[in-house]
Design an enzyme around this catalytic site. Structure first.
Site, PDB file in Angstrom:
ATOM      1  N   HIS A 273      12.811 -10.671  79.104  1.00  0.00           N
ATOM      2  CA  HIS A 273      14.007 -10.040  78.522  1.00  0.00           C
ATOM      3  C   HIS A 273      14.773 -11.016  77.629  1.00  0.00           C
ATOM      4  CE1 HIS A 273      14.274  -6.972  82.106  1.00  0.00           C
ATOM      5  NE2 HIS A 273      13.025  -7.192  81.705  1.00  0.00           N
TER       6      HIS A 273
ATOM      7  N   ARG B  67      18.817  -3.431  77.087  1.00  0.00           N
ATOM      8  CA  ARG B  67      18.049  -4.139  78.113  1.00  0.00           C
ATOM      9  C   ARG B  67      17.182  -5.240  77.498  1.00  0.00           C
ATOM     10  NH1 ARG B  67      12.896  -3.581  80.547  1.00  0.00           N
ATOM     11  NH2 ARG B  67      12.851  -4.257  82.749  1.00  0.00           N
TER      12      ARG B  67
ATOM     13  N   GLY C 149      12.391  -0.084  78.221  1.00  0.00           N
ATOM     14  CA  GLY C 149      13.054   0.410  79.414  1.00  0.00           C
ATOM     15  C   GLY C 149      12.649  -0.391  80.645  1.00  0.00           C
TER      16      GLY C 149
ATOM     17  N   GLU D 209      13.061   3.470  74.636  1.00  0.00           N
ATOM     18  CA  GLU D 209      14.003   4.168  73.760  1.00  0.00           C
ATOM     19  C   GLU D 209      13.820   3.809  72.291  1.00  0.00           C
ATOM     20  OE1 GLU D 209      17.681   4.009  77.050  1.00  0.00           O
ATOM     21  OE2 GLU D 209      17.913   3.070  75.074  1.00  0.00           O
TER      22      GLU D 209
ATOM     23  N   TYR E 225      24.937   1.422  74.447  1.00  0.00           N
ATOM     24  CA  TYR E 225      23.660   2.120  74.596  1.00  0.00           C
ATOM     25  C   TYR E 225      23.190   2.227  76.051  1.00  0.00           C
ATOM     26  CZ  TYR E 225      23.836   2.591  69.675  1.00  0.00           C
ATOM     27  OH  TYR E 225      24.260   2.970  68.424  1.00  0.00           O
TER      28      TYR E 225
END
Length: 619
Positions: free
Chosen positions: A411, A472, A491, A497, A507
């Site tokens: 991430h 994310r 996701g 998305e 968001y």
């Protein structure tokens, strides 16, 4: 395509006979009609999948078929090689009429060296042919491709003839066209509004010529028929006698249209000279689908970022982490034909053993004058955005612009892209601490927007680098023809998305994954189960979003519905055929994509050097 109304029906403008040209469209010689010749690939540096080697005989020919959006003047560029040491001559005919008799194709030192032969001629609307016929016993040179650039009609609307509010006509500087220019009052809200006419509805480019003799940006909102295309930057031009162009693409209605440029800061707008309206070429019509895919470069290990130099002929590419030589975070230049050369490494990069390392790259739109290139990478303390100088051969001058972006094994975000407003956008992940995404004081789980020195861009919603939040692990960034930012996002366990990003937008993560009904949170425009997507890069061609999928191992096609905020049904291509698809970029001046794999990452497990770059044709 738009055809502007005749001079007799309009007032306050001049018709430009030779308007701006559309981007070149490339036609590979191996796809042409060949008489007495063959397609070969036994020399270097060609484009596409090969070149045409004509037989050594007079009368052998190669004939291209190409399309023009309207009748008019076209610039035709033939790329050729001639390693014989003596010129080879040919007749060049367009639509059956010889337009260049006995044209000389001079020696190019060897068969690996290519040169351009350029001619200008009239073409018809729709299909045209160009035939190169050898006129001597030596035959034609080797032919690589034909580039076609069609001059598109333009209409100029002088600023002094428009409707003005808190602005006045002046003549106290030099270099303007017409009878003067418009000087805004130094206040918010002053505007210039042009009324223009289009014979039919469709896309057009709007080019505003301006001067800004101050040292600060004078941003404006550009509205077409009352709908803003977004705030645009009008930075310093050196002095009030130096003019620059700003171009935006918009759809016009048939008949009358209004174009309004409104100052948004207390300094008012820049001085404005004129507005040029250029009809979009027919090839820019919405739609198209992937029609072919070709490997252009191989031997890569986790190619992560791609960014084109302004000349549209060379891209810079990053490898996330060289697993063969530890600590080598490499940058390559890659030509249109796929040839690659290492130009350096980025210092201070560290891997995270997962998704960190050397990630996004963005070339400054003004590279020709400043030679700046920007990188997103993981370092000892976190993720950084840095700047280096690329002189065309090597990288130097490492400079840190942004620090304080937390890192983790996963991430990390990492995509960089310049917007049409001239500012640099960056995607950052939540660093596996989901609460950071909702914290507007944190740089994580965000889209950032900055000036090229790393400071917040004017107009950012929180006065910081943060442009949007609640993300994310965003990795795909692309701007559409209206300057709007689209973003693809990983996701967690349910939905990936595709989002349309607006300043200050929330968001949803971690409150929402995919669509939800929580007040104040923005829903995505499309979602996918994580097993069919896990998206990374995106690009937009002819108003269609193309999204690379890692876990889903496919290329998603998502059409934007005109100039609305909606998208149509998504369609998948190349499912499972090429593995994990990471980065997608549009090829400048062509309806083509470059597409990279990252099958050599931890999730793909392929051997080092197994990754590739593909070219995808859209037709």
């Amino acid at each position: 395509m738009i055809f502007l109304a005749s001079l007799a029906t309009l007032a306050g403008f001049q018709l430009v006979v030779s308007g701006p040209a559309s981007a070149a469209t490339r036609y590979e010689a191996e796809n042409a009609t060949i008489s007495q010749g063959v397609v070969e690939a036994n020399h270097l540096n060609y484009s596409g999948t090969g070149f045409v080697n004509g037989d050594n005989v007079a009368g052998s020919y190669t004939q291209f078929t190409f399309n023009a959006p309207a009748a008019g003047t076209a610039t035709l560029v033939l790329r050729y090689a001639n390693g014989t040491g003596a010129a080879r001559t040919a007749d060049v005919a367009v639509n059956g009429t010889v337009v260049s008799a006995g044209r000389s194709f001079g020696a190019t030192a060897d068969w690996d060296t290519w040169a351009n032969s350029t001619l200008t001629t009239n073409v018809n609307a729709g299909a045209n042919t160009l035939r190169v016929t050898a006129t001597s016993a030596g035959g034609n040179p080797n032919l690589d491709y034909l580039d076609v650039t069609v001059t598109v009609p333009s209409t100029v609307y002088q600023a002094e003839d428009a409707t003005l509010s808190q602005a006045a006509v002046a003549t106290n500087h030099t270099g303007y066209t017409g009878t003067g220019f418009v000087d805004y009052v130094n206040t918010v809200g002053g505007y210039i509004e042009w009324t223009i006419n289009a014979a039919s509805a469709g896309p057009a480019t709007l080019t505003l010529r301006y001067a800004n003799g101050t040292t600060t940006d004078r941003p404006m909102d550009i509205a077409v028929n009352g709908t803003t295309t977004g705030s645009r930057a009008y930075p310093a031009t050196g002095n009030w006698d130096t003019w620059a162009d700003d171009t935006v693409t918009a759809n016009l209605n048939a008949g009358a249209n209004t174009i309004r440029a409104t100052a948004t800061t207390a300094g008012g707008g820049p001085n404005v000279d004129k507005l040029t309206v250029t009809a979009a070429p027919g090839g820019d019509a919405d739609g198209g689908v992937p029609s072919s895919i070709t490997t252009i470069s191989s031997g890569w290990t986790i190619p992560w970022g791609l960014s084109w130099l302004p000349d549209g002929q060379t891209a810079l590419a990053t490898e996330r982490d060289d697993k063969v030589t530890a600590g080598q975070f490499k940058v390559f230049k890659v030509t249109l034909a796929g040839a690659r050369t290492q130009v350096g490494t980025v210092p201070n990069v560290q891997t995270t053993g997962g998704e960190g390392g050397l990630l996004g790259v963005a070339v400054d739109p003004g590279w020709a004058s400043n030679h700046y290139v920007y990188f997103f990478h993981t370092a000892s303390e976190g993720n950084r955005i840095v700047r280096m100088t690329y002189n065309g051969t090597s990288l130097s001058g490492y400079t840190v612009l942004v620090q304080g972006i937390k890192k983790n094994k996963y991430h990390n975000g990492g995509r960089l892209a310049f917007g049409p407003d001239g500012y640099l956008y960056a995607s950052t992940g939540d660093a596996q601490t989901s609460s950071l995404a909702q914290d507007t004081t944190s740089l994580n789980g965000k889209i950032l927007r900055m000036k090229t020195d790393g400071t917040p861009a004017p107009g950012n919603p929180f006065g910081t680098l943060v442009y949007s939040y609640g993300h994310r692990n965003p990795q795909g960034l692309a701007f559409d023809r209206n300057g709007r930012l689209w973003e693809a996002e990983f996701g967690d366990s349910s939905f990936d998305e595709l989002n349309l990003i607006k300043p200050g937008g929330n968001y949803g993560w971690p409150t929402c994954e995919g669509t939800c009904g929580v007040s104040g949170m923005t829903n995505p425009k499309a979602t996918w189960p994580v097993s069919t997507a896990s998206p990374s890069g995106i690009a937009i061609v002819r108003n269609v979003v193309y999204m690379g999928a890692l876990r889903g191992e496919r290329l998603w096609r998502i059409p934007i519905t005109g100039d609305t905020e909606n998208v149509g049904a998504a369609t998948a291509y190349y499912v499972g055929a090429y593995g994990r698809l990471r980065t997608v970029v549009k090829v400048p001046g062509a309806d083509q994509l470059w597409l990279t794999t990252t099958n050599t990452d931890n999730n793909g497990g392929a051997a080092n050097g197994a990754d590739k770059i593909f070219r995808v044709a859209i037709s």
